[in-house]
Design a protein around this motif. Sequence first.
Motif, short mmCIF file in Angstrom:
data_model
loop_
_atom_site.label_atom_id
_atom_site.label_comp_id
_atom_site.label_asym_id
_atom_site.label_seq_id
_atom_site.Cartn_x
_atom_site.Cartn_y
_atom_site.Cartn_z
N ILE A 79 -7.98 -4.71 1.04
CA ILE A 79 -8.95 -5.39 1.91
C ILE A 79 -8.27 -6.52 2.68
CG2 ILE A 79 -11.04 -6.78 1.96
CD1 ILE A 79 -11.90 -5.20 -0.61
N CYS A 80 -7.50 -7.31 1.95
CA CYS A 80 -6.82 -8.44 2.59
C CYS A 80 -5.90 -7.96 3.70
CB CYS A 80 -6.02 -9.24 1.58
SG CYS A 80 -7.03 -10.13 0.42
N SER A 81 -5.10 -7.01 3.33
CA SER A 81 -4.11 -6.54 4.29
C SER A 81 -4.77 -5.97 5.54
CB SER A 81 -3.24 -5.48 3.62
OG SER A 81 -2.22 -5.09 4.50
N VAL A 225 -6.24 4.36 10.55
CA VAL A 225 -6.24 2.97 10.16
C VAL A 225 -4.81 2.46 10.01
CG1 VAL A 225 -7.05 1.35 8.45
CG2 VAL A 225 -8.39 3.32 9.03
N ILE A 226 -4.72 1.21 10.22
CA ILE A 226 -3.41 0.60 10.18
C ILE A 226 -2.70 0.81 8.85
CG2 ILE A 226 -2.29 -1.63 10.05
CD1 ILE A 226 -4.14 -2.57 12.13
N SER A 227 -1.48 1.08 8.96
CA SER A 227 -0.62 1.02 7.80
C SER A 227 0.32 -0.15 8.01
CB SER A 227 0.16 2.31 7.70
OG SER A 227 1.24 2.16 6.82
N PRO A 296 -2.11 -14.92 1.36
CA PRO A 296 -1.18 -15.10 0.26
C PRO A 296 -0.94 -13.83 -0.54
CG PRO A 296 -3.29 -15.99 -0.32
CD PRO A 296 -3.38 -15.56 1.12
N LEU A 297 -1.77 -12.86 -0.36
CA LEU A 297 -1.59 -11.64 -1.14
C LEU A 297 -0.65 -10.67 -0.46
CD1 LEU A 297 -5.19 -11.01 -2.44
CD2 LEU A 297 -3.32 -12.26 -3.49
N VAL A 298 -0.23 -11.05 0.70
CA VAL A 298 0.68 -10.16 1.41
C VAL A 298 2.10 -10.67 1.22
CG1 VAL A 298 1.32 -9.25 3.65
CG2 VAL A 298 -1.07 -9.63 3.10
N ASN A 299 3.00 -9.79 0.90
CA ASN A 299 4.38 -10.18 0.73
C ASN A 299 5.12 -10.07 2.05
OD1 ASN A 299 4.00 -10.55 -1.96
ND2 ASN A 299 4.58 -8.46 -2.47
N VAL A 316 5.13 -6.52 4.88
CA VAL A 316 5.07 -5.47 3.87
C VAL A 316 3.95 -5.75 2.92
CG1 VAL A 316 6.75 -6.61 2.42
CG2 VAL A 316 6.40 -4.16 2.20
N PHE A 317 3.27 -4.74 2.60
CA PHE A 317 2.17 -4.83 1.67
C PHE A 317 2.69 -4.45 0.30
CE2 PHE A 317 -1.81 -2.84 -0.01
CZ PHE A 317 -2.50 -4.03 -0.12
N GLU A 318 2.09 -5.01 -0.72
CA GLU A 318 2.63 -4.79 -2.06
C GLU A 318 2.75 -3.31 -2.38
OE1 GLU A 318 0.36 -7.00 -4.82
OE2 GLU A 318 1.40 -8.87 -4.37
N GLU A 319 1.72 -2.57 -2.07
CA GLU A 319 1.74 -1.15 -2.37
C GLU A 319 1.21 -0.36 -1.19
OE1 GLU A 319 3.45 -0.71 -6.17
OE2 GLU A 319 2.78 0.73 -4.70
N PRO A 320 2.03 -0.15 -0.19
CA PRO A 320 1.53 0.51 1.02
C PRO A 320 0.92 1.87 0.76
CG PRO A 320 3.74 -0.36 1.35
CD PRO A 320 3.43 -0.51 -0.12
#
Length: 328
Positions: A79-81, A225-227, A296-299, A316-320
């Motif tokens: 959701i955040c990403s 949707v965006i990746s 903050p949840l996005v690396n 980069v997202f933690e778990e794309p």
Amino acid sequence: MGRAPCCDKANVKRGPWSPEEDAKLKAYIEQHGTGGNWITLPQKVGLKRCGKSCRLRWLNYLRPNIKHGEFTEEEDNIICSLYMSIGSRWSIIAAQLPGRTDNDIKNYWNTRLKKKLLLCNKQRKDHRPRTGYNHNKLEMMKEHENLFASHQAINAYSWPPQPILFSTLIAPQNHDLGESSVNSHNFQYSSDQVYFSQDQLCQINSTNQLASMNSLNGNTCNSSVISSGYYPSNGVINNGPQEYTNYISAGLDTDVLNSTSTHSQQVDKSVFEMVNSSTISTTSQDQSTSWEELSPLVNYPPSVFESQQQISPYYVFEEPRYMGLLKQ
DNA sequence: AAAATCAGCAACCGCAGTGAA
DNA sequence: TTTCACTGCGGTTGCTGATTT
């Protein structure tokens, strides 16, 4: 003359649904389907409800496999990403979370996740040495509120600036991508991958074209949707097609893309010039403060915020893979 | 214990898009 | 090509239970 109401409000029940109403609606739809017409459905079911209300009740509560309650960390991250990338496109975000409804996600974001993000980031900031970029906390919070309140209305480049701002400007050159002869400045594409600029994306969002694009070539929401992906700070990708799928991608008809306004071309051009100018580091730093505060949840690759010299255009997202977009 | 405030969430409202006539 | 009924979406409202004063 105003628009005709969708139902006779005087003779329609409003407010919370009773278990009896739920049971009636559920039983009818499970047996007969919606018939493609929500307006006439209440009469068929025998409910004194507006068709819209029935539809909402079914979609958000009664239909099978609806998940209610606690969101997982993974769901939070998604959701955040996505919110940082596409804003409040709740239906699109919901499409990435099986069993969750857009309404649920919207409520969750507004009541909890947004606060969690702010709190989380405040704590992070408190434990970080101050950088040269000095910002009064109160001002930052104000800025925050303003950004949240206005981000829908403001120009596409105002926010969120960091994740996709330069996506097309340094789209991979060393792969077998077709390049649009019409508008090569804005995007590149292969048969099923398109790299958007943020401006294009916002325009697409604002006109609901994203949804239309899905139906154009029969793709599910997964492909629209965006990746998120990480683009190396040197701007070169060497690891092959796998990484393509990490970019902002969509399966769509290039005619639709070509129909995006000239505004996007102009903005892209100006951004392109910005990238090549020395002012970019300052601008980026300013913009990333808000972005950083909210995500903050996005690396990030370290260079995004720690260096004024390098701009890493992808995050980069933690778990794309949770996005459902990566090819396994 | 009562009143006030807050938080969560279901439901509503109105606008924009879509497609059939 | 235009009109308009219908659908879907996002923002907002208001109810209810929890928490604070």
